[in-house]
Scaffold this motif. Structure first.
Motif, PDB file in Angstrom:
ATOM      1  N   PRO A 215       0.814  -1.230   0.000  1.00  0.00           N
ATOM      2  CA  PRO A 215       0.000   0.000   0.000  1.00  0.00           C
ATOM      3  C   PRO A 215       0.842   1.271   0.000  1.00  0.00           C
ATOM      4  CG  PRO A 215      -0.181  -1.168   2.103  1.00  0.00           C
ATOM      5  CD  PRO A 215       0.486  -2.094   1.145  1.00  0.00           C
ATOM      6  N   VAL A 216       2.034   1.218   0.571  1.00  0.00           N
ATOM      7  CA  VAL A 216       2.920   2.386   0.566  1.00  0.00           C
ATOM      8  C   VAL A 216       3.330   2.751  -0.859  1.00  0.00           C
ATOM      9  CG1 VAL A 216       5.278   3.087   1.125  1.00  0.00           C
ATOM     10  CG2 VAL A 216       3.785   2.212   2.923  1.00  0.00           C
ATOM     11  N   ILE A 217       3.641   1.742  -1.677  1.00  0.00           N
ATOM     12  CA  ILE A 217       4.024   1.980  -3.077  1.00  0.00           C
ATOM     13  C   ILE A 217       2.792   2.367  -3.899  1.00  0.00           C
ATOM     14  CG2 ILE A 217       4.915   0.900  -5.177  1.00  0.00           C
ATOM     15  CD1 ILE A 217       6.632  -0.898  -3.311  1.00  0.00           C
ATOM     16  N   MET A 218       1.685   1.668  -3.658  1.00  0.00           N
ATOM     17  CA  MET A 218       0.478   1.911  -4.442  1.00  0.00           C
ATOM     18  C   MET A 218      -0.063   3.321  -4.253  1.00  0.00           C
ATOM     19  SD  MET A 218      -1.550  -1.703  -3.966  1.00  0.00           S
ATOM     20  CE  MET A 218      -3.067  -1.009  -4.612  1.00  0.00           C
ATOM     21  N   VAL A 219       0.016   3.835  -3.021  1.00  0.00           N
ATOM     22  CA  VAL A 219      -0.558   5.165  -2.783  1.00  0.00           C
ATOM     23  C   VAL A 219       0.225   6.237  -3.533  1.00  0.00           C
ATOM     24  CG1 VAL A 219       0.762   5.829  -0.712  1.00  0.00           C
ATOM     25  CG2 VAL A 219      -1.592   6.620  -0.997  1.00  0.00           C
ATOM     26  N   CYS A 220       1.512   6.015  -3.748  1.00  0.00           N
ATOM     27  CA  CYS A 220       2.317   6.963  -4.522  1.00  0.00           C
ATOM     28  C   CYS A 220       1.846   6.988  -5.978  1.00  0.00           C
ATOM     29  CB  CYS A 220       3.792   6.592  -4.435  1.00  0.00           C
ATOM     30  SG  CYS A 220       4.886   7.726  -5.321  1.00  0.00           S
ATOM     31  N   LEU A 221       1.591   5.816  -6.540  1.00  0.00           N
ATOM     32  CA  LEU A 221       1.102   5.748  -7.918  1.00  0.00           C
ATOM     33  C   LEU A 221      -0.274   6.401  -8.050  1.00  0.00           C
ATOM     34  CD1 LEU A 221       2.120   2.063  -8.806  1.00  0.00           C
ATOM     35  CD2 LEU A 221       3.240   4.169  -9.564  1.00  0.00           C
ATOM     36  N   GLY A 222      -1.168   6.074  -7.111  1.00  0.00           N
ATOM     37  CA  GLY A 222      -2.507   6.644  -7.154  1.00  0.00           C
ATOM     38  C   GLY A 222      -2.500   8.153  -6.993  1.00  0.00           C
ATOM     39  N   ALA A 223      -1.642   8.651  -6.107  1.00  0.00           N
ATOM     40  CA  ALA A 223      -1.539  10.095  -5.904  1.00  0.00           C
ATOM     41  C   ALA A 223      -1.031  10.790  -7.160  1.00  0.00           C
ATOM     42  CB  ALA A 223      -0.621  10.391  -4.722  1.00  0.00           C
ATOM     43  N   LEU A 364      -0.041  13.642 -21.080  1.00  0.00           N
ATOM     44  CA  LEU A 364      -0.176  13.531 -19.625  1.00  0.00           C
ATOM     45  C   LEU A 364      -1.267  12.537 -19.262  1.00  0.00           C
ATOM     46  CD1 LEU A 364       0.206  14.320 -16.678  1.00  0.00           C
ATOM     47  CD2 LEU A 364      -1.210  16.338 -17.094  1.00  0.00           C
ATOM     48  N   LEU A 365      -2.376  12.565 -19.964  1.00  0.00           N
ATOM     49  CA  LEU A 365      -3.466  11.640 -19.668  1.00  0.00           C
ATOM     50  C   LEU A 365      -3.072  10.199 -19.966  1.00  0.00           C
ATOM     51  CD1 LEU A 365      -6.540  13.674 -20.983  1.00  0.00           C
ATOM     52  CD2 LEU A 365      -5.866  13.268 -18.610  1.00  0.00           C
ATOM     53  N   ILE A 366      -2.302   9.987 -21.031  1.00  0.00           N
ATOM     54  CA  ILE A 366      -1.838   8.634 -21.348  1.00  0.00           C
ATOM     55  C   ILE A 366      -0.940   8.104 -20.230  1.00  0.00           C
ATOM     56  CG2 ILE A 366      -0.377   7.283 -22.903  1.00  0.00           C
ATOM     57  CD1 ILE A 366      -1.390   9.111 -25.187  1.00  0.00           C
ATOM     58  N   VAL A 367      -0.002   8.932 -19.777  1.00  0.00           N
ATOM     59  CA  VAL A 367       0.889   8.525 -18.686  1.00  0.00           C
ATOM     60  C   VAL A 367       0.079   8.233 -17.421  1.00  0.00           C
ATOM     61  CG1 VAL A 367       2.738   9.309 -17.142  1.00  0.00           C
ATOM     62  CG2 VAL A 367       2.881   9.768 -19.598  1.00  0.00           C
ATOM     63  N   SER A 368      -0.913   9.068 -17.135  1.00  0.00           N
ATOM     64  CA  SER A 368      -1.746   8.867 -15.949  1.00  0.00           C
ATOM     65  C   SER A 368      -2.521   7.553 -16.036  1.00  0.00           C
ATOM     66  CB  SER A 368      -2.726  10.037 -15.787  1.00  0.00           C
ATOM     67  OG  SER A 368      -2.039  11.261 -15.589  1.00  0.00           O
ATOM     68  N   ALA A 369      -3.034   7.236 -17.226  1.00  0.00           N
ATOM     69  CA  ALA A 369      -3.773   5.987 -17.404  1.00  0.00           C
ATOM     70  C   ALA A 369      -2.872   4.778 -17.197  1.00  0.00           C
ATOM     71  CB  ALA A 369      -4.401   5.946 -18.800  1.00  0.00           C
ATOM     72  N   VAL A 370      -1.639   4.846 -17.684  1.00  0.00           N
ATOM     73  CA  VAL A 370      -0.682   3.742 -17.499  1.00  0.00           C
ATOM     74  C   VAL A 370      -0.384   3.536 -16.015  1.00  0.00           C
ATOM     75  CG1 VAL A 370       1.696   3.005 -17.909  1.00  0.00           C
ATOM     76  CG2 VAL A 370       0.347   3.963 -19.790  1.00  0.00           C
ATOM     77  N   LEU A 371      -0.158   4.623 -15.287  1.00  0.00           N
ATOM     78  CA  LEU A 371       0.121   4.519 -13.847  1.00  0.00           C
ATOM     79  C   LEU A 371      -1.073   3.913 -13.110  1.00  0.00           C
ATOM     80  CD1 LEU A 371       1.917   7.921 -13.135  1.00  0.00           C
ATOM     81  CD2 LEU A 371       2.963   5.667 -13.332  1.00  0.00           C
ATOM     82  N   ALA A 372      -2.287   4.328 -13.500  1.00  0.00           N
ATOM     83  CA  ALA A 372      -3.491   3.787 -12.867  1.00  0.00           C
ATOM     84  C   ALA A 372      -3.617   2.287 -13.126  1.00  0.00           C
ATOM     85  CB  ALA A 372      -4.732   4.523 -13.385  1.00  0.00           C
ATOM     86  N   GLY A 373      -3.301   1.870 -14.357  1.00  0.00           N
ATOM     87  CA  GLY A 373      -3.359   0.451 -14.679  1.00  0.00           C
ATOM     88  C   GLY A 373      -2.341  -0.363 -13.894  1.00  0.00           C
ATOM     89  N   ILE A 374      -1.151   0.189 -13.709  1.00  0.00           N
ATOM     90  CA  ILE A 374      -0.110  -0.504 -12.924  1.00  0.00           C
ATOM     91  C   ILE A 374      -0.568  -0.675 -11.481  1.00  0.00           C
ATOM     92  CG2 ILE A 374       2.218  -0.279 -11.978  1.00  0.00           C
ATOM     93  CD1 ILE A 374       3.005   1.109 -14.607  1.00  0.00           C
ATOM     94  N   GLU A 375      -1.112   0.401 -10.901  1.00  0.00           N
ATOM     95  CA  GLU A 375      -1.541   0.320  -9.502  1.00  0.00           C
ATOM     96  C   GLU A 375      -2.669  -0.696  -9.335  1.00  0.00           C
ATOM     97  OE1 GLU A 375      -3.111   3.151  -5.839  1.00  0.00           O
ATOM     98  OE2 GLU A 375      -3.377   3.813  -7.913  1.00  0.00           O
ATOM     99  N   ALA A 376      -3.638  -0.676 -10.229  1.00  0.00           N
ATOM    100  CA  ALA A 376      -4.745  -1.627 -10.143  1.00  0.00           C
ATOM    101  C   ALA A 376      -4.253  -3.060 -10.261  1.00  0.00           C
ATOM    102  CB  ALA A 376      -5.769  -1.322 -11.238  1.00  0.00           C
ATOM    103  N   THR A 377      -3.285  -3.296 -11.130  1.00  0.00           N
ATOM    104  CA  THR A 377      -2.751  -4.642 -11.324  1.00  0.00           C
ATOM    105  C   THR A 377      -1.979  -5.117 -10.098  1.00  0.00           C
ATOM    106  OG1 THR A 377      -2.641  -4.260 -13.715  1.00  0.00           O
ATOM    107  CG2 THR A 377      -1.333  -6.084 -12.832  1.00  0.00           C
ATOM    108  N   MET A 378      -1.276  -4.206  -9.431  1.00  0.00           N
ATOM    109  CA  MET A 378      -0.589  -4.568  -8.188  1.00  0.00           C
ATOM    110  C   MET A 378      -1.588  -5.042  -7.135  1.00  0.00           C
ATOM    111  SD  MET A 378       2.226  -1.475  -7.950  1.00  0.00           S
ATOM    112  CE  MET A 378       2.905  -2.020  -6.382  1.00  0.00           C
ATOM    113  N   ALA A 379      -2.707  -4.331  -7.026  1.00  0.00           N
ATOM    114  CA  ALA A 379      -3.741  -4.732  -6.070  1.00  0.00           C
ATOM    115  C   ALA A 379      -4.355  -6.077  -6.466  1.00  0.00           C
ATOM    116  CB  ALA A 379      -4.824  -3.661  -5.986  1.00  0.00           C
ATOM    117  N   PHE A 380      -4.585  -6.259  -7.772  1.00  0.00           N
ATOM    118  CA  PHE A 380      -5.160  -7.519  -8.246  1.00  0.00           C
ATOM    119  C   PHE A 380      -4.235  -8.693  -7.934  1.00  0.00           C
ATOM    120  CE2 PHE A 380      -5.478 -10.734 -11.616  1.00  0.00           C
ATOM    121  CZ  PHE A 380      -6.805 -11.132 -11.448  1.00  0.00           C
ATOM    122  N   ASN A 381      -2.938  -8.521  -8.194  1.00  0.00           N
ATOM    123  CA  ASN A 381      -1.984  -9.597  -7.917  1.00  0.00           C
ATOM    124  C   ASN A 381      -1.958  -9.945  -6.437  1.00  0.00           C
ATOM    125  OD1 ASN A 381      -1.277  -9.780 -10.610  1.00  0.00           O
ATOM    126  ND2 ASN A 381       0.511  -8.441 -10.416  1.00  0.00           N
TER     127      ASN A 381
END
Length: 395
Positions: A215-223, A364-381
């Motif tokens: 969660p410490v890493i994920m919150v940085c991505l989400g922020a 910027l929106l493309i980069v933001s979408a990629v970061l959001a996808g990474i964070e969601a996948t970390m939670a899924f894993n």
């Protein structure tokens, strides 16, 4: 003082000072008045980031020395001065830099310490509920302050006036925190002296070896995603001929309503699965925004979906950080959680501002979408792998 009155005043103070962060969304508009572009906004927020990280790192040291509530009160006064300085600034110079430093220090302390205060007042089983209410207070404060700025502009006033008004509200929040020092000590659910709160490099190393590192890493991505969408929302709206107040009002109402509902939800039997689903919705909202153009209904849908995805997942993630933490490092884990959050919130705009100026807002929106996808996948894993203890999170 009764517990209901105490919690009401505590959350009211959090709400009043939270408007300060919402006004950072107005910085592109404020800076435009004296000819500064998004790059300058990013640089000032980077200055704020450095100040914030230092403040969060030493928040435990200050709390141990002066007390958590007194530290919160002093931080609110620092924010009030910062907002007044922003309102008075007529160009890039000492006043603007001082404002950024004070804002970072004050906001870092007022964000890091309230969850630590709550852990003294509530049981582990109630963390998701009370963290959700805390996040409602925060979200309402900084979601409505851009709306206030828009209303003032429509009434013929200036963005600077919104900064002055919010400064006064932050000073009031500081007074409330000072008055709660004794009642919170008297009504604490945790008996005995407060655990030491100071954060150290060895504590950080121990946190990163514990399950709380996720969660410490994920919150940085989400922020970072949140900052990419919200800090430059006025820029996106102006480019498309939309009203930024519509976005912030829709987003805020969505987050408040769903977080109030979340106050009765304890995370489910697989909280990381819940987080993953919500964050995939967040990712989808950013992708939708890429293609929504000047369509107002789609603009409101983007705000609604982003409010559900980011807004609802965050308090569950914060509760997971607390529940995954080693008990003897709980205050430090929550502070480190806040530290990485601020790296994303105030650090990412430096990259975002550069991307807008050099490559366009779509990048910027493309980069933001990629970061959001990474964070969601970390939670899924995490949800399909080794799950955390759910003893405190049974429905």
């Amino acid at each position: 003082m009764s517990r209901p009155i105490l919690f009401t005043l505590f959350y009211l103070a959090v709400f009043l000072q939270a408007g300060a962060y919402g006004l950072t969304f107005m910085l592109p508009r404020l800076f435009d008045a004296f000819g500064a572009n998004e790059k300058v906004v990013g640089v000032m927020l980077f200055v704020t980031t450095i100040s914030t990280l230092i403040a969060v790192y030493y928040s435990g040291h200050l709390a141990d020395r002066f007390g958590r509530l007194r530290t919160l009160g002093g931080a609110c006064f620092a924010i009030a001065v910062a907002l007044a300085f922003y309102g008075m600034a007529q160009g890039v110079g000492v006043l603007l830099i001082s404002a950024s430093i004070l804002l970072g220090a004050g906001w870092g302390l007022t964000y890091a310490l309230p969850p630590v205060v709550l852990t003294r007042l509530i049981s582990a089983q109630d963390r998701v509920r009370y963290f959700a209410i805390l996040s409602v207070a925060v979200m309402t404060g900084f979601g409505l302050s851009p709306v206030l700025a828009s209303i003032l502009e429509d009434a013929g006033l200036t963005i600077a006036d919104a900064f002055y008004i919010t400064a006064a509200l932050c000073a009031l929040a500081g007074l409330i925190f000072f008055t709660l020092t004794t009642p919170i000590r008297q009504l604490s659910a945790a008996k005995g002296p407060e655990a030491r709160s100071n954060l150290s490099l060895s504590a950080i190393a121990n946190i990163m070896r514990s399950p709380a590192r996720l969660p410490v890493i994920m919150v940085c991505l989400g922020a970072s995603v949140f900052a990419g969408m919200n800090n430059f929302q006025t820029v996106f709206a102006d480019e498309r001929g939309l009203a930024y107040a519509d976005y912030f009002l829709t987003y805020t109402i969505t987050v408040v309503l769903f977080r109030v509902a979340l106050a009765r939800f304890k995370g489910g039997r697989n909280p990381y699965g819940t987080i993953a689903a919500l964050q995939y919705i967040m990712c989808g909202s950013v992708v939708l925004f890429l293609f929504s153009g000047a369509n107002v209904p789609l603009y409101l849908l983007v705000a609604f979906l982003f409010g559900i995805g980011y807004g609802v997942s965050y308090p569950i993630l914060a509760a997971m950080a607390a529940n995954d933490a080693n008990e003897d490092l709980l205050p430090q884990t929550l502070q480190f959680f806040a530290l990485t959050y601020f790296i994303g919130i105030f650090g990412f705009p430096l990259i975002a501002g550069w991307l807008i100026v050099e490559a366009g807002s779509a990048t910027l929106l493309i980069v933001s979408a990629v970061l959001a996808g990474i964070e969601a996948t970390m939670a899924f894993n995490r949800s399909v792998g080794k799950r955390p203890s759910l003893a405190d999170l049974r429905q």
